[in-house]
Scaffold this motif. Structure first.
Motif, mmCIF file in Angstrom:
data_model
loop_
_atom_site.group_PDB
_atom_site.id
_atom_site.type_symbol
_atom_site.label_atom_id
_atom_site.label_comp_id
_atom_site.label_asym_id
_atom_site.label_seq_id
_atom_site.Cartn_x
_atom_site.Cartn_y
_atom_site.Cartn_z
ATOM 1 N N PHE A 1 3.947 16.579 -0.950
ATOM 2 C CA PHE A 1 4.414 15.478 -1.788
ATOM 3 C C PHE A 1 4.308 14.183 -0.997
ATOM 4 C CE2 PHE A 1 6.151 18.835 -4.298
ATOM 5 C CZ PHE A 1 6.097 18.332 -5.586
ATOM 6 N N GLY A 2 4.119 13.089 -1.707
ATOM 7 C CA GLY A 2 4.021 11.807 -1.037
ATOM 8 C C GLY A 2 3.959 10.680 -2.040
ATOM 9 N N SER A 3 3.525 9.539 -1.556
ATOM 10 C CA SER A 3 3.356 8.380 -2.425
ATOM 11 C C SER A 3 2.158 7.568 -1.965
ATOM 12 C CB SER A 3 4.616 7.505 -2.429
ATOM 13 O OG SER A 3 4.798 6.899 -1.169
ATOM 14 N N PHE A 4 1.550 6.899 -2.926
ATOM 15 C CA PHE A 4 0.439 5.992 -2.648
ATOM 16 C C PHE A 4 0.832 4.644 -3.232
ATOM 17 C CE2 PHE A 4 -3.689 3.997 -3.567
ATOM 18 C CZ PHE A 4 -4.261 4.086 -2.307
ATOM 19 N N THR A 5 0.777 3.612 -2.409
ATOM 20 C CA THR A 5 1.196 2.282 -2.823
ATOM 21 C C THR A 5 0.118 1.278 -2.460
ATOM 22 O OG1 THR A 5 3.475 2.927 -2.340
ATOM 23 C CG2 THR A 5 3.062 0.584 -2.643
ATOM 24 N N GLY A 6 -0.068 0.313 -3.327
ATOM 25 C CA GLY A 6 -1.028 -0.752 -3.069
ATOM 26 C C GLY A 6 -0.435 -2.101 -3.376
ATOM 27 N N SER A 7 -0.941 -3.106 -2.684
ATOM 28 C CA SER A 7 -0.504 -4.473 -2.957
ATOM 29 C C SER A 7 -1.733 -5.321 -3.248
ATOM 30 C CB SER A 7 0.254 -5.058 -1.760
ATOM 31 O OG SER A 7 -0.607 -5.304 -0.668
ATOM 32 N N THR A 8 -1.526 -6.340 -4.032
ATOM 33 C CA THR A 8 -2.601 -7.305 -4.303
ATOM 34 C C THR A 8 -2.667 -8.283 -3.137
ATOM 35 O OG1 THR A 8 -1.108 -8.862 -5.380
ATOM 36 C CG2 THR A 8 -2.166 -7.194 -6.794
ATOM 37 N N PRO A 9 -3.746 -9.050 -3.070
ATOM 38 C CA PRO A 9 -3.739 -10.159 -2.105
ATOM 39 C C PRO A 9 -2.611 -11.113 -2.496
ATOM 40 C CG PRO A 9 -5.932 -9.837 -3.029
ATOM 41 C CD PRO A 9 -4.997 -8.963 -3.795
ATOM 42 N N PRO A 10 -2.137 -11.928 -1.550
ATOM 43 C CA PRO A 10 -1.079 -12.865 -1.931
ATOM 44 C C PRO A 10 -1.582 -13.829 -3.003
ATOM 45 C CG PRO A 10 -1.776 -13.236 0.351
ATOM 46 C CD PRO A 10 -2.520 -12.060 -0.171
ATOM 47 N N MET A 11 -0.684 -14.186 -3.892
ATOM 48 C CA MET A 11 -1.031 -15.159 -4.921
ATOM 49 C C MET A 11 -1.180 -16.531 -4.266
ATOM 50 S SD MET A 11 1.482 -13.958 -7.934
ATOM 51 C CE MET A 11 1.562 -12.256 -8.403
ATOM 52 N N THR A 12 -1.875 -17.411 -4.922
ATOM 53 C CA THR A 12 -2.025 -18.769 -4.398
ATOM 54 C C THR A 12 -1.391 -19.766 -5.352
ATOM 55 O OG1 THR A 12 -4.198 -18.961 -5.416
ATOM 56 C CG2 THR A 12 -4.150 -18.268 -3.120
ATOM 57 N N HIS A 13 -0.938 -20.850 -4.776
ATOM 58 C CA HIS A 13 -0.369 -21.926 -5.596
ATOM 59 C C HIS A 13 -1.495 -22.563 -6.403
ATOM 60 C CE1 HIS A 13 3.626 -21.878 -3.777
ATOM 61 N NE2 HIS A 13 3.033 -21.684 -2.619
#
Length: 174
Positions: A58-70
């Motif tokens: 068992f586990g988890s997979f997580t992803g993030s987007t690039p940081p947003m820009t102003h």
């Protein structure tokens, strides 16, 4: 008469082999733990990924987007601190030299009549590279993801969350 003891011995050996096969962890110790494209899902200016694996698969997979820009004002075009971060529980098994991870959709979150999405369409496959201790993975979108091992253990809060997900799925029996 001599065949009875040899049959008993054969039966005992077969049973022992069967039990040891079930006792083995689906994920070898060198694959369990925390893996990531960076030390944090917030690092750098590109998307980041994290794979957390327990030895039971068992586990988890997580992803993030690039940081947003102003998009306006004096900081226009500069990175903002915000990122979208999404994750999902998974089950992983090792098949030969390939780790296959598929989303684990607990039955308890599905409404009556709903079907879980086909996990095959969301499979992540990884190959372990001992030199450099990396996992070279291919995600469901066919994107290559190379992750480095950051810890031999999974954070306690993640392990507890996965325990609760499994317990909810088996009606509190696990």
């Amino acid at each position: 008469m001599k065949r009875v003891p040899s049959r008993c011995l054969l039966l005992a050996l077969a049973t022992a082999c069967h039990l040891s096969a079930h006792a083995a962890d689906p994920v070898p110790a060198h694959l369990a733990g925390a893996w990531g494209t960076a030390e944090s899902l917030y690092a750098g200016t590109v998307a980041q990924y994290e794979l957390l694996l327990l030895s039971d698969g068992f586990g988890s997979f997580t992803g993030s987007t690039p940081p947003m820009t102003h998009t306006g004002g004096p900081d226009k075009g500069k990175p903002a601190a915000a990122r979208v971060i999404m994750g999902l529980p998974l089950r992983a098994v090792v098949d030969g030299d390939v780790l296959k991870a598929q989303p684990f959709i607990p039955r308890s979150i599905l409404r009556p009549g709903d079907k879980a999405p086909a996990p095959e369409a969301m499979t992540i496959t990884c190959r372990y590279e001992a030199q450099g201790q990396t996992l070279s993975c291919v995600g469901p979108d066919r994107r290559d993801i190379v992750m480095k091992r950051y810890s031999e253990t999974v954070p306690a809060e993640t392990a507890e969350m996965l325990r609760k997900i499994r317990a909810a799925d088996d009606g509190g029996q696990g």
